[in-house]
Design a protein around this motif. Structure first.
Motif, short mmCIF file in Angstrom:
data_model
loop_
_atom_site.label_atom_id
_atom_site.label_comp_id
_atom_site.label_asym_id
_atom_site.label_seq_id
_atom_site.Cartn_x
_atom_site.Cartn_y
_atom_site.Cartn_z
N VAL A 5 82.83 46.02 44.92
CA VAL A 5 81.93 44.86 44.95
C VAL A 5 82.27 44.00 46.16
O VAL A 5 83.43 43.74 46.45
CB VAL A 5 82.08 44.02 43.66
CG1 VAL A 5 81.26 42.75 43.75
CG2 VAL A 5 81.67 44.84 42.44
N LEU A 6 81.23 43.58 46.87
CA LEU A 6 81.38 42.69 48.02
C LEU A 6 80.46 41.50 47.79
O LEU A 6 79.26 41.66 47.63
CB LEU A 6 80.97 43.42 49.31
CG LEU A 6 80.87 42.57 50.56
CD1 LEU A 6 82.25 42.03 50.95
CD2 LEU A 6 80.28 43.37 51.70
N SER A 7 81.02 40.32 47.76
CA SER A 7 80.22 39.10 47.60
C SER A 7 79.99 38.47 48.95
O SER A 7 80.91 38.40 49.77
CB SER A 7 80.94 38.10 46.69
OG SER A 7 81.10 38.63 45.40
N LEU A 8 78.78 38.01 49.19
CA LEU A 8 78.43 37.39 50.46
C LEU A 8 77.81 36.03 50.21
O LEU A 8 77.03 35.85 49.29
CB LEU A 8 77.40 38.24 51.22
CG LEU A 8 77.80 39.64 51.61
CD1 LEU A 8 76.60 40.39 52.17
CD2 LEU A 8 78.91 39.58 52.65
N ARG A 9 78.13 35.10 51.07
CA ARG A 9 77.47 33.80 51.05
C ARG A 9 76.54 33.79 52.26
O ARG A 9 77.00 33.89 53.40
CB ARG A 9 78.47 32.67 51.14
CG ARG A 9 77.87 31.29 50.99
CD ARG A 9 78.94 30.21 51.05
NE ARG A 9 80.07 30.47 50.19
CZ ARG A 9 80.18 30.06 48.90
NH1 ARG A 9 79.20 29.37 48.36
NH2 ARG A 9 81.25 30.34 48.20
N GLN A 30 70.08 44.20 46.93
CA GLN A 30 71.38 44.86 47.01
C GLN A 30 71.24 46.24 47.65
O GLN A 30 71.99 46.60 48.56
CB GLN A 30 72.01 44.99 45.63
CG GLN A 30 73.33 45.71 45.63
CD GLN A 30 73.94 45.78 44.25
OE1 GLN A 30 73.72 44.90 43.43
NE2 GLN A 30 74.71 46.82 43.98
N ASP A 31 70.28 47.03 47.18
CA ASP A 31 70.08 48.37 47.74
C ASP A 31 69.63 48.31 49.19
O ASP A 31 70.07 49.10 50.03
CB ASP A 31 69.05 49.16 46.92
CG ASP A 31 69.60 49.59 45.57
OD1 ASP A 31 70.84 49.62 45.40
OD2 ASP A 31 68.78 49.91 44.69
N TYR A 32 68.75 47.36 49.51
CA TYR A 32 68.28 47.22 50.88
C TYR A 32 69.43 46.90 51.83
O TYR A 32 69.57 47.53 52.88
CB TYR A 32 67.19 46.14 50.96
CG TYR A 32 66.75 45.88 52.37
CD1 TYR A 32 65.88 46.76 53.02
CD2 TYR A 32 67.22 44.79 53.08
CE1 TYR A 32 65.50 46.54 54.34
CE2 TYR A 32 66.83 44.56 54.39
CZ TYR A 32 65.97 45.43 55.01
OH TYR A 32 65.60 45.23 56.31
N VAL A 33 70.27 45.95 51.45
CA VAL A 33 71.40 45.56 52.30
C VAL A 33 72.37 46.73 52.45
O VAL A 33 72.82 47.04 53.56
CB VAL A 33 72.11 44.31 51.75
CG1 VAL A 33 73.41 44.04 52.48
CG2 VAL A 33 71.19 43.10 51.84
N ALA A 34 72.68 47.41 51.35
CA ALA A 34 73.60 48.54 51.41
C ALA A 34 73.06 49.64 52.32
O ALA A 34 73.78 50.17 53.18
CB ALA A 34 73.87 49.09 50.02
N ARG A 35 71.79 49.99 52.18
CA ARG A 35 71.21 51.04 53.01
C ARG A 35 71.16 50.62 54.48
O ARG A 35 71.36 51.45 55.37
CB ARG A 35 69.81 51.41 52.52
CG ARG A 35 69.86 52.23 51.27
CD ARG A 35 68.46 52.60 50.82
NE ARG A 35 68.53 53.30 49.57
CZ ARG A 35 68.08 54.54 49.39
NH1 ARG A 35 67.54 55.19 50.39
NH2 ARG A 35 68.18 55.12 48.22
N THR A 36 70.90 49.35 54.74
CA THR A 36 70.88 48.86 56.11
C THR A 36 72.26 48.98 56.74
O THR A 36 72.40 49.41 57.89
CB THR A 36 70.38 47.41 56.15
OG1 THR A 36 69.06 47.36 55.60
CG2 THR A 36 70.36 46.86 57.57
N LEU A 37 73.28 48.62 55.99
CA LEU A 37 74.65 48.73 56.50
C LEU A 37 75.04 50.19 56.72
O LEU A 37 75.69 50.52 57.72
CB LEU A 37 75.64 48.05 55.54
CG LEU A 37 75.52 46.54 55.47
CD1 LEU A 37 76.39 46.01 54.32
CD2 LEU A 37 75.90 45.90 56.78
N ILE A 38 74.65 51.05 55.81
CA ILE A 38 74.95 52.49 55.96
C ILE A 38 74.27 53.04 57.21
O ILE A 38 74.88 53.76 57.99
CB ILE A 38 74.50 53.26 54.70
CG1 ILE A 38 75.40 52.92 53.52
CG2 ILE A 38 74.48 54.77 54.96
CD1 ILE A 38 74.87 53.37 52.17
N ARG A 39 73.00 52.67 57.41
CA ARG A 39 72.26 53.15 58.58
C ARG A 39 72.90 52.64 59.87
O ARG A 39 73.09 53.39 60.83
CB ARG A 39 70.80 52.72 58.51
CG ARG A 39 69.96 53.27 59.64
CD ARG A 39 68.49 52.85 59.53
NE ARG A 39 68.37 51.42 59.63
CZ ARG A 39 67.78 50.64 58.72
NH1 ARG A 39 67.26 51.16 57.63
NH2 ARG A 39 67.71 49.34 58.89
#
Length: 60
Positions: A5-9, A30-39
């Protein structure tokens, strides 16, 4: 591979934009941010790989 788990402000305006991008793709924020970071991570690793290959073989 497990998950952590990663919390962001983040700024409210950024969150609103992320919600809009995610909604267009039918994803959760959450899924959008994770996929963007993976890409982004993949793109960075691919670029590094190409640069190392060019150094090894010489630029064409």
């Amino acid at each position: 591979m497990g998950s952590t788990v990663l919390s962001l402000r983040i700024d409210g305006e950024l969150l609103d934009r992320l919600k809009g991008h995610a909604a267009k793709r039918g994803m959760s924020v959450q899924d959008y941010v994770a996929r963007t970071l993976i890409r982004d991570d993949f793109d960075e690793r691919f670029k590094t790989s190409v640069e190392e290959t060019e150094r090894f073989y010489g630029a064409v």
